[in-house]
Design a protein around this motif. Structure first.
Motif, PDB file in Angstrom:
ATOM      1  N   PHE A 103      43.002  24.500 -69.079  1.00 33.69           N
ATOM      2  CA  PHE A 103      43.605  23.879 -67.900  1.00 33.69           C
ATOM      3  C   PHE A 103      44.074  24.892 -66.869  1.00 33.69           C
ATOM      4  N   ASN A 104      43.665  26.178 -67.056  1.00 35.24           N
ATOM      5  CA  ASN A 104      43.800  27.115 -65.949  1.00 35.24           C
ATOM      6  C   ASN A 104      42.863  26.710 -64.813  1.00 35.24           C
ATOM      7  N   CYS A 105      41.737  26.107 -65.179  1.00 35.65           N
ATOM      8  CA  CYS A 105      40.745  25.717 -64.159  1.00 35.65           C
ATOM      9  C   CYS A 105      40.498  24.209 -64.154  1.00 35.65           C
ATOM     10  N   HIS A 106      40.408  23.604 -65.342  1.00 30.18           N
ATOM     11  CA  HIS A 106      40.175  22.152 -65.396  1.00 30.18           C
ATOM     12  C   HIS A 106      41.487  21.418 -65.147  1.00 30.18           C
ATOM     13  N   ASP A 107      41.358  20.241 -64.582  1.00 35.09           N
ATOM     14  CA  ASP A 107      42.525  19.418 -64.293  1.00 35.09           C
ATOM     15  C   ASP A 107      42.830  18.566 -65.531  1.00 35.09           C
ATOM     16  N   GLU A 108      44.029  18.755 -66.116  1.00 27.88           N
ATOM     17  CA  GLU A 108      44.321  18.024 -67.353  1.00 27.88           C
ATOM     18  C   GLU A 108      44.518  16.533 -67.106  1.00 27.88           C
ATOM     19  N   ASN A 109      44.797  16.172 -65.840  1.00 23.97           N
ATOM     20  CA  ASN A 109      45.005  14.752 -65.557  1.00 23.97           C
ATOM     21  C   ASN A 109      43.715  14.010 -65.265  1.00 23.97           C
ATOM     22  N   ASN A 110      42.699  14.738 -64.819  1.00 26.59           N
ATOM     23  CA  ASN A 110      41.395  14.131 -64.569  1.00 26.59           C
ATOM     24  C   ASN A 110      40.337  15.172 -64.908  1.00 26.59           C
ATOM     25  N   LEU A 111      39.687  15.005 -66.068  1.00 28.37           N
ATOM     26  CA  LEU A 111      38.802  16.044 -66.582  1.00 28.37           C
ATOM     27  C   LEU A 111      37.546  16.214 -65.741  1.00 28.37           C
ATOM     28  N   ASP A 112      37.277  15.237 -64.850  1.00 26.25           N
ATOM     29  CA  ASP A 112      36.117  15.383 -63.972  1.00 26.25           C
ATOM     30  C   ASP A 112      36.384  16.371 -62.836  1.00 26.25           C
ATOM     31  N   GLN A 113      37.609  16.833 -62.748  1.00 27.99           N
ATOM     32  CA  GLN A 113      37.977  17.671 -61.613  1.00 27.99           C
ATOM     33  C   GLN A 113      38.424  19.054 -62.056  1.00 27.99           C
ATOM     34  N   LEU A 114      38.492  19.930 -61.073  1.00 31.01           N
ATOM     35  CA  LEU A 114      39.005  21.281 -61.314  1.00 31.01           C
ATOM     36  C   LEU A 114      40.258  21.459 -60.477  1.00 31.01           C
ATOM     37  N   GLN A 115      41.104  22.398 -60.877  1.00 32.38           N
ATOM     38  CA  GLN A 115      42.298  22.637 -60.068  1.00 32.38           C
ATOM     39  C   GLN A 115      42.521  24.136 -59.877  1.00 32.38           C
ATOM     40  N   THR A 116      42.959  24.485 -58.691  1.00 32.28           N
ATOM     41  CA  THR A 116      43.281  25.900 -58.438  1.00 32.28           C
ATOM     42  C   THR A 116      44.695  26.174 -58.911  1.00 32.28           C
ATOM     43  N   ARG A 117      45.077  27.434 -58.899  1.00 32.09           N
ATOM     44  CA  ARG A 117      46.406  27.778 -59.389  1.00 32.09           C
ATOM     45  C   ARG A 117      47.502  27.226 -58.492  1.00 32.09           C
ATOM     46  N   ASP A 118      47.176  27.013 -57.209  1.00 32.22           N
ATOM     47  CA  ASP A 118      48.213  26.483 -56.325  1.00 32.22           C
ATOM     48  C   ASP A 118      48.116  24.969 -56.170  1.00 32.22           C
ATOM     49  N   GLY A 119      47.401  24.307 -57.105  1.00 28.06           N
ATOM     50  CA  GLY A 119      47.470  22.861 -57.179  1.00 28.06           C
ATOM     51  C   GLY A 119      46.448  22.095 -56.366  1.00 28.06           C
ATOM     52  N   ARG A 120      45.515  22.792 -55.701  1.00 23.88           N
ATOM     53  CA  ARG A 120      44.464  22.054 -54.991  1.00 23.88           C
ATOM     54  C   ARG A 120      43.470  21.508 -56.019  1.00 23.88           C
TER      55      ARG A 120
END
Lengths: 208, 315
Positions: A103-120
């Motif tokens: 979950f450094n890169c994958h979004d734990e709330n929606n696994l179809d998405q990725l997330q940056t460190r600043d929350g984008r």
């Protein structure tokens, strides 16, 4: 004595009169077309999905359940234990276990998405410069800066932007995000020297 | 029994008897056979220089009409030899452009794809083999060219403890090859590319001796290119098929770069180690590299050749 020496010399001379036999050289094989193929290293998941590739593996919620947090298992050495369902993933991003959390890169709330460190939040299928490069660049700042200037990674097409378009590869077109270091590959065949003796030496040296 | 006297029995008066006739004719036959044998290579000389090509002016003296005729002749010759209709053009340098090449030694993995993409693009001979790029395998911690190995063939590259350094024509600002050419068949164009007029080269190989980078190649025999691997997009100063006895070398893919495209070696690089562009444009990739990267050398800088080919490192 001297006569004998001359006789030996004469014999040696006669022995070498025909010279060394020249072995006919095998023709140089034409190079395999894979070595002149400009296709990048790999096809990323996003590219595969966009170009109508097989997407059956990439729908997370076929197996995962929505709104149920995914638990990560970490062993005593701090290495993440990759579940057998994801055994094609080799976790080798960064040394010293600094990047062992999905979950450094994958979004734990929606696994179809990725997330940056600043929350984008980014879509997996978004290949625009505003997507994956920003995710990678949230840690690899200088590399992102180079990439945006066209200096990291390959740019193909037209150097003269007035005459034609250009294409820049995305991070994941070359790097596997789970183990981004380049893997070794067999090199294309080396040069064949012009001179037959040198060529035989080089070719026999290669097969050893 | 006395021999019957014939008018030609006596050799002293210039007439011929049977013995001297046989001897003379034997010598004559041997002589003619030897002459024929010594001339036999001429029979294999099929692609002799046409009168048209022989009378052709120097590239810089050709008018527009002359050039059109020359290009038509080359098209005809290539089509006859390879049964492929080529698209031959004479690309002129672009205004306000000076080409520079930058190669990232941190990124190069030594896969040699650039070597073969170059051969495919530029119609080099496959047998004997002519290649413009040599990739040197060098031990870490040294830039001594003497330690370079270009015959490496491990299972996989890159190998631990080595870096890879591709060397090709450096397109010098102060090119030694241009200075030594006795026929002015090679010169540096305004956009920085050192070119060769294959129709003016006499094959003396002075330029090959003068080049400190081993960048120039000589066609010792008639080049062999399979028909299906011929690149039909050709230029006069670039990749049109060469003939026996002329020099050739890297010309930054003149048929691509003067049309605004990247060179073939760059487009095939899997590591993105190769960068090319216009140094006069401050927005170009090469200008960025010059400003921001550790651009460490021009190869053999001490020789004063001032190459337009730069090697650099990341970080």
């Amino acid at each position: 004595m001297i006569a004998a020496a001359f006789l030996v010399l004469a014999l040696m001379f006669v022995r070498d009169v025909p010279g060394r036999a020249v072995r006919p050289l095998a023709p140089i094989p034409l190079v395999d077309l894979k070595f002149i193929d400009p296709a990048p290293n790999r096809v990323s998941i996003g590219e595969n999905l966009l170009h109508g590739g097989d997407a059956s593996d990439y729908d997370c919620y076929v197996c995962h359940e929505r709104n149920k947090p995914v638990k990560l298992n970490i062993d005593t050495n701090g290495n993440i234990i990759v579940p057998s369902e994801h055994k094609d993933i080799v976790m080798a991003h960064g040394s010293h276990n600094r990047n062992n959390n999905c979950f450094n890169c994958h979004d734990e709330n929606n696994l179809d998405q990725l997330q940056t460190r600043d929350g984008r939040v980014l879509k997996l299928t978004d290949l625009s410069p505003a997507s994956t490069p920003q995710l990678c660049g949230s840690c690899h700042g200088p590399t992102l800066r180079d990439w945006e200037a066209g200096v990291h990674g390959r740019t193909s097409g037209y150097w003269d932007r007035a005459l034609g378009s250009y294409a820049r590869l995305s991070c994941v077109s070359c790097h596997n995000p789970h183990s981004p270091k380049f893997q070794g590959r067999p090199p294309a065949p080396g040069p064949h020297p012009l001179h037959p003796v040198a060529r035989v030496a080089v070719e026999s040296g290669r097969t050893e | 029994m006395p021999e019957p006297k014939t008018p030609c029995s006596c050799s002293s008066n210039g007439n011929m008897n049977r013995r001297s006739f046989l001897r003379t004719s034997g010598v004559l036959a041997t002589g003619i056979a030897a002459l024929a044998a010594s001339l036999s290579p001429l029979r294999e000389l099929t692609d002799y220089t046409s009168a048209e090509q022989f009378m052709q002016k120097h590239y810089k003296e050709l008018s527009k009409d002359d050039m059109e005729k020359v290009l038509a002749r080359i098209t005809r010759e290539v089509e006859k030899q390879y049964q492929v209709r080529p698209h031959v053009r004479d690309y002129k340098p672009l205004d306000g452009v000076e080409f520079v090449y930058c190669l990232n030694l941190t990124r190069c993995i030594g896969c040699r794809k650039c070597v073969h993409a170059c051969v495919a693009e530029n119609n080099q001979s496959r047998e004997p083999e002519i290649q413009y790029i040599r990739v040197l395998k060098m031990p870490h911690g040294s830039l001594d060219m003497e330690k370079g190995d270009h015959n490496y063939s491990p299972e996989k590259v890159p190998e631990k403890g080595f870096f890879y350094m591709p060397v090709q024509c450096q397109q010098c600002r102060n090119a030694p090859c241009v200075k030594v050419c006795p026929t002015k068949a090679t010169w540096t164009e305004p956009d920085g590319i050192t070119v060769i007029d294959y129709d003016w080269c006499i094959g003396c190989r002075y330029c090959e001796a003068a080049c400190p980078y081993f960048a120039r190649r000589f066609n010792w025999t008639k080049p062999k290119i399979p028909k299906d691997r011929l690149n039909p997009n050709m230029s006069y100063l670039g990749n049109r098929p060469r003939k026996q006895g002329v020099m050739e070398k890297c010309h930054f893919c003149i048929q691509r770069t003067r049309a605004g495209r990247y060179p073939a070696c760059l487009e095939v690089c899997p590591a993105g180690a190769r960068k090319f562009g216009n140094i006069l444009d401050p927005e170009s990739e090469v200008s960025y590299i010059m400003r921001n990267k550790r651009v460490f050398i021009q190869l053999k800088e001490e020789l004063g050749t001032s190459p337009r080919f730069f090697y650099y490192f990341d970080v």
